[in-house]
Structures are given as structure tokens and as C-alpha cells.
Design an enzyme around this catalytic site. Structure first.
Site, mmCIF file in Angstrom:
data_model
loop_
_atom_site.group_PDB
_atom_site.id
_atom_site.type_symbol
_atom_site.label_atom_id
_atom_site.label_comp_id
_atom_site.label_asym_id
_atom_site.label_seq_id
_atom_site.Cartn_x
_atom_site.Cartn_y
_atom_site.Cartn_z
ATOM 1 N N GLN A 9 76.033 -50.544 -46.997
ATOM 2 C CA GLN A 9 77.209 -50.041 -46.301
ATOM 3 C C GLN A 9 78.265 -49.631 -47.318
ATOM 4 O OE1 GLN A 9 79.813 -54.108 -45.696
ATOM 5 N NE2 GLN A 9 78.862 -53.267 -43.905
ATOM 6 N N ASP B 80 82.432 -48.741 -42.322
ATOM 7 C CA ASP B 80 81.564 -49.588 -41.508
ATOM 8 C C ASP B 80 80.174 -48.991 -41.399
ATOM 9 O OD1 ASP B 80 82.512 -47.484 -39.763
ATOM 10 O OD2 ASP B 80 81.515 -48.591 -38.162
ATOM 11 N N THR B 81 79.173 -49.764 -41.764
ATOM 12 C CA THR B 81 77.800 -49.289 -41.813
ATOM 13 C C THR B 81 76.868 -50.486 -41.776
ATOM 14 O OG1 THR B 81 78.583 -47.569 -43.351
ATOM 15 C CG2 THR B 81 76.223 -47.769 -43.086
ATOM 16 N N ALA B 82 75.649 -50.285 -41.315
ATOM 17 C CA ALA B 82 74.636 -51.335 -41.363
ATOM 18 C C ALA B 82 73.323 -50.706 -41.788
ATOM 19 C CB ALA B 82 74.496 -52.012 -39.998
#
Length: 530
Positions: A424, A342-344
Site C-alpha cells: 500500500q 489507502d490500499t490493500a
């Protein structure tokens, strides 16, 4: 026909959620600069993309100050708690750190400290203005996006395991449908405290006490002193050259150096002459990835605890040696570690020429899936990647930063920013950067075309145990067959698959005096310029 973002002449914002993009644009139009907008976008993403990022996570910023002509980076990753040790988990009968729950929240969140430092270093607007849009969306709600709804369904069992979390994200015991409003009143209250009290409100205020009281009640490791002692770090980005450009990444504990190693290896093969959609191209990318990842897994951890031989890893002689091991006929061996996902990632360029390339995360989707009561904060589980093996380079020790996947990038040309990009996905981050960088530097694609190219991910990312080569279904059957003949285990995914992550980018075309921005069509984002 796919939507194309028109070029802009003054400013550009690109993010993985349209609401966050609009927030960044509104800050710029009110007189803020790229540093202000980056903080506002980051805070807004923590509200509208809670499965990917939030106040309880970490953030890395790469910043170009046009007035000073300086490029710098801020490492906003948290350190493990003072009580965090292999003995702490062994006493609880655990041979590894749990991936979810209070015991997975091992490191102090670095996000708020990073916001404060970035704003203090170059922001123009009052601090309170930067958090107001995020507060409004938390308090009044916003429509559930496609991505958020999908992850709510995937992680329903983990969310239900934490009643505080479930009350917010599964109201009435039901998974919210796409388009239904999500209201986060506790998070709005937390953001108001940060708005009023700044950085100190998070690390040594009444909010801090509520967080650590909840953690203590639920048997976790973090304590008040871990928040009080937290501080991020200003760093000099590391770089390599590639066909007349300079590529900058964040230094360790970020995995950014792997992209530099890969790109320098690729330079030896004359990528421009290799057809972009060929099996030869994908094979070369994967083989370079394997070699760089072997060194990453051997060395990467907190450099304050273990020396990382960056000079050697990025040296021409060593990369020549690695490139010489690549066979274009046969796939080489691999041994990779599992990653979170999970990343933005977002990017901002303002009218003055200031640039912000930044990325933030909770590690797994919904992080630890644990929320201390009365906070609205999902704590990250980034520290669950520590090993409990005392001989492992990334072994858990008190006050240590773990191996970090986050890696915002910037490309310079003639000493000025040319491109900002990132994505991401744990193992996928350096690989997608390869796709974007070769797309714009070797194949002359626009940033939007480069982001839309068929992608691949090699390794155990997105919570999967397989180390197969995952490739989007737009790659032809003939090329897939050729890859298998070379010895790759290939899994063909959907034509536009979410496993490929969500990339964003901005390219600065100084010859034409315009900006080009793009958000990934695989996600919920947008780019906006004027």
C-alpha cells in the site's frame, strides 16, 4: 525473535488482514483455485479493512494461468462520470476537486466488475461461495484491528461529517476500540445482492439505483449511466529484465512502469555490491525514484486520452541517460505531486501453480468518507486526483480514468512465476517494491526478511505536504547524517512505522519445491501455507 512463516509445498496466501488470509486458504481447501481465492480475499478485505478498500473502490489483478502458461492483467479502474468536467466544478465555485464528500466521488467503482471478470476467466467454485465469507463477517461482525482503530481515530472528523457513515463506524457517537466488534449490516445486504445477481446487480440493478439516488440527493456527479457503461479492461503486463529475471507491472493508467524504470537504472550501479543498510544505498534509491517520478508526473493519465511514450521511457538508451544524471555525492532536485494512501495488496499461489497478485483501494483512508444511504458502500475518491487545469495531462474529462497508484507486481524466472509482491501507499508503492525486489534479487534475503528490512519513502505520500525523505528509525544515526550531508532533507520515523505501508509477498522456490510467504509486521496481516 520474529515469527517466521514455515515454507509450504502446496499453496500460499498472504494478505494484510489475518481474517482475509484465512478466507483465501479456506477457499483453496474447498477445491477453489487462485482466481477463486483472490476474489474471496478481495471481498473479505472490503469488509475487515474498510478504511483501505471496499466494494466502492478499484482493483488491479495480475494473473498467471498455469494450464495455459499465460500471464495477463485486469485493470479494474473506473472512469469519470459523463457529467464530470472542469465546468461542473467551476459552476460550484471550486478550483479543485474536493478530497472528501459526495463531490469527491468522481469515478465509477471498478471492484465488482474486476471480481466477476477474474472469476469468469478461471474460477472453479460457484460465484456465490466466494462472497459468503465476506457476507458472514459483515453481518456477524469481527474484532476491530489495530490499523482500523488507528484510522478511525485519525479520520473521526471526516466520518462524523457523513451521518450514514458515522452510524456504522462510530456507533453511539464513539470511536470503537481495538477488539470491539464492527457489524456492517447494510454492507452484508449489498453483498447478498451481489451474491445473487453477480456483476449486473452492482452496475444495473436496484442497488445501483440506491447508490445513484443517494449521490444525486447529495449533489454528486455520478449517475446511473456511469455505472451501466462501466467496463474494466484485460491488459498485457509490461516488463523489463533485471539480472536474469523478468519484472512485470501493470501498464498505464497504473504507475507500475516507474518501478521498471527504477530497477533498470539500478542495474547499472551493481546494487549487490552496495551495503543494504548504507547511506549510499538509500541515496541511490531516492535519486532513481526522483527521475522516474518526473516522467510519471509528466505523462501518466488514461492512455485513451493522451499518448504515453512507454517504449522510450523503458528503452535502454533513455534509462542509461537517466542513470548518468545520478550523482552519488549530491541529492538532485525534485518536484512531486501529493498522493493518497489507502490500499490493500494480497497474493495467492495454488496447488496447480496458478498465481494472483492483486491490489485494491479507495484512494484516501475511508475514500471519499461518503456513503449513499442504505448501501453500506464507501465510495472511492480516486477521481479527486484529477486536475481542473485544462492544460494538465491528468485534467478531468468525462469517461476518463485518472492517474492510478495501484501496481501489483510479479517476477518471472525462466518463463515461470518466481515472486508475487506489492504494498500500500501512493508514492511508497514503487519505492517499497524497490526495497523488496533488491532485497530478494540482489541481497538474497527471504521474502519475509525483505519485507522486514528498514524502509524509506520519498515524496508527499500519506497526505503529507513535505517532500522529505522519510526513513525508519532502525537506520543508524551515522547513515542518516551521511544522507543529510548529501543534501537530503531526512525525517526519521519510528523503527517500524505505518507510513512505510504494508507489503505482502510470496516467493516460489522451484529448486526446493516450496513456497515462502510473508505479511508485513507493520500491519495486521498474515501468510498461510500448507
Amino acid at each position: 525473535m520474529k515469527h517466521m512463516v514455515p515454507p509450504a509445498t502446496k499453496a500460499m496466501v498472504a494478505s494484510p488482514h489475518t481474517i482475509a488470509t484465512e478466507v483465501g486458504a479456506s477457499i483453496l481447501k474447498r477445491g477453489g483455485n487462485a482466481f477463486d481465492a483472490a476474489v474471496a480475499v478481495s471481498a473479505a478485505l472490503g469488509v475487515v479493512y474498510p478504511h483501505m478498500t471496499g466494494v466502492g473502490g478499484d482493483a488491479f489483478f495480475m494473473l498467471y494461468n498455469a494450464g495455459k502458461g499465460e500471464l495477463t492483467g485486469y485493470n479494474g479502474s473506473g472512469r469519470s462520470g459523463a457529467r464530470a468536467s472542469t465546468e461542473f466544478y467551476a459552476e460550484r465555485g471550486l478550483s479543485s476537486i474536493p478530497a472528501r464528500g459526495a463531490l469527491s466521488a468522481v469515478t465509477a467503482p471498478g471492484m465488482v466488475d474486476a471480481w466477476w471478470e477474474v472469476w469468469s476467466a478461471g474460477g472453479k467454485l460457484p460465484w456465490a461461495e466466494l462472497l459468503q465469507p465476506a457476507i458472514a463477517y459483515a453481518e456477524n461482525g469481527f474484532p476491530i484491528s489495530r490499523s482500523l482503530q488507528e484510522w478511525l481515530c485519525r479520520d473521526e472528523r471526516y466520518i462524523r461529517a457523513c451521518s450514514v457513515l458515522s452510524d456504522i463506524y462510530l456507533p453511539g457517537g464513539l470511536v470503537l476500540a481495538e477488539g470491539e466488534p464492527l457489524v456492517q449490516r447494510e454492507l452484508a445486504r449489498t453483498l447478498r445482492e451481489l451474491q445473487a445477481g453477480g456483476r449486473e446487480a452492482f452496475y444495473c440493478g436496484s442497488l445501483t439505483k440506491r447508490i445513484v439516488d443517494g449521490i444525486r440527493a447529495d449533489g454528486g456527479v455520478l449517475a446511473l449511466e456511469d455505472f451501466v457503461m462501466h467496463v474494466g479492461q484485460w491488459v498485457d503486463p509490461i516488463k523489463t529484465s533485471y539480472r536474469g529475471y523478468e519484472i512485470f507491472e501493470m501498464p498505464p493508467n497504473s504507475q507500475g512502469f516507474t518501478a521498471l524504470m527504477m530497477m533498470k537504472m539500478l542495474e547499472r550501479f551493481g546494487v549487490k555490491a552496495i551495503p543494504r543498510h548504507s547511506a549510499e544505498f538509500y541515496h541511490l534509491m531516492v535519486e532513481a525514484t526522483k527521475l522516474a517520478f518526473q516522467d510519471r508526473d509528466r505523462y501518466l493519465t488514461d492512455p485513451d486520452f493522451s499518448a504515453i511514450p512507454l517504449e522510450r521511457l523503458l528503452s535502454l538508451s533513455y534509462l542509461d541517460e537517466l542513470a548518468g544524471r545520478i550523482s552519488m555525492e549530491r541529492a538532485g532536485p525534485s518536484d512531486l505531486s501529493s498522493m493518497g494512501q489507502d490500499t490493500a495488496y494480497a497474493a495467492v499461489v495454488d496447488e496447480e501453480g496458478n498465481c494472483a497478485s492483486f491490489i485494491q483501494s479507495l484512494y484516501y483512508d475511508f475514500g471519499s468518507c461518503y456513503m449513499p444511504a442504505d448501501t453500506g458502500i464507501i465510495l472511492q475518491n480516486r477521481g479527486s486526483y484529477f486536475s481542473l487545469d485544462p492544460s494538465h495531462v491528468n485534467c478531468l474529462q468525462p469517461g476518463k480514468r485518472t492517474f492510478h497508484t495501484l501496481m501489483p507486481a510479479m517476477i518471472m524466472r525462466d518463463g515461470l512465476p518466481y515472486a508475487l509482491l506489492g504494498t500500500q501507499g501512493g508514492e511508497g508503492q514503487p519505492q517499497t517494491q524497490l526495497s523488496l525486489m533488491t532485497g530478494i534479487l540482489d541481497y538474497d534475503y527471504t521474502i519475509e526478511e525483505a519485507i522486514s528490512l528498514p524502509r524509506w519513502v520519498y515524496g508527499r505520500t500519506w497526505g503529507q505536504d513535505s517532500d522529505s525523505l522519510k526513513i525508519e528509525g532502525r537506520v543508524s544515526e551515522a547513515e542518516v547524517a551521511s544522507l543529510r550531508e548529501r543534501g537530503h532533507k531526512v525525517d526519521v520515523l519510528l523503527p517500524w512505522d505505518g507510513a512505510m505501508g504494508q507489503a505482502q509477498g510470496i516467493v516460489i522456490d522451484r529448486a526446493r519445491g516450496c513456497l515462502h510467504g510473508a505479511a508485513d509486521p507493520r500491519g495486521d496481516g498474515s501468510a498461510m501455507g500448507w
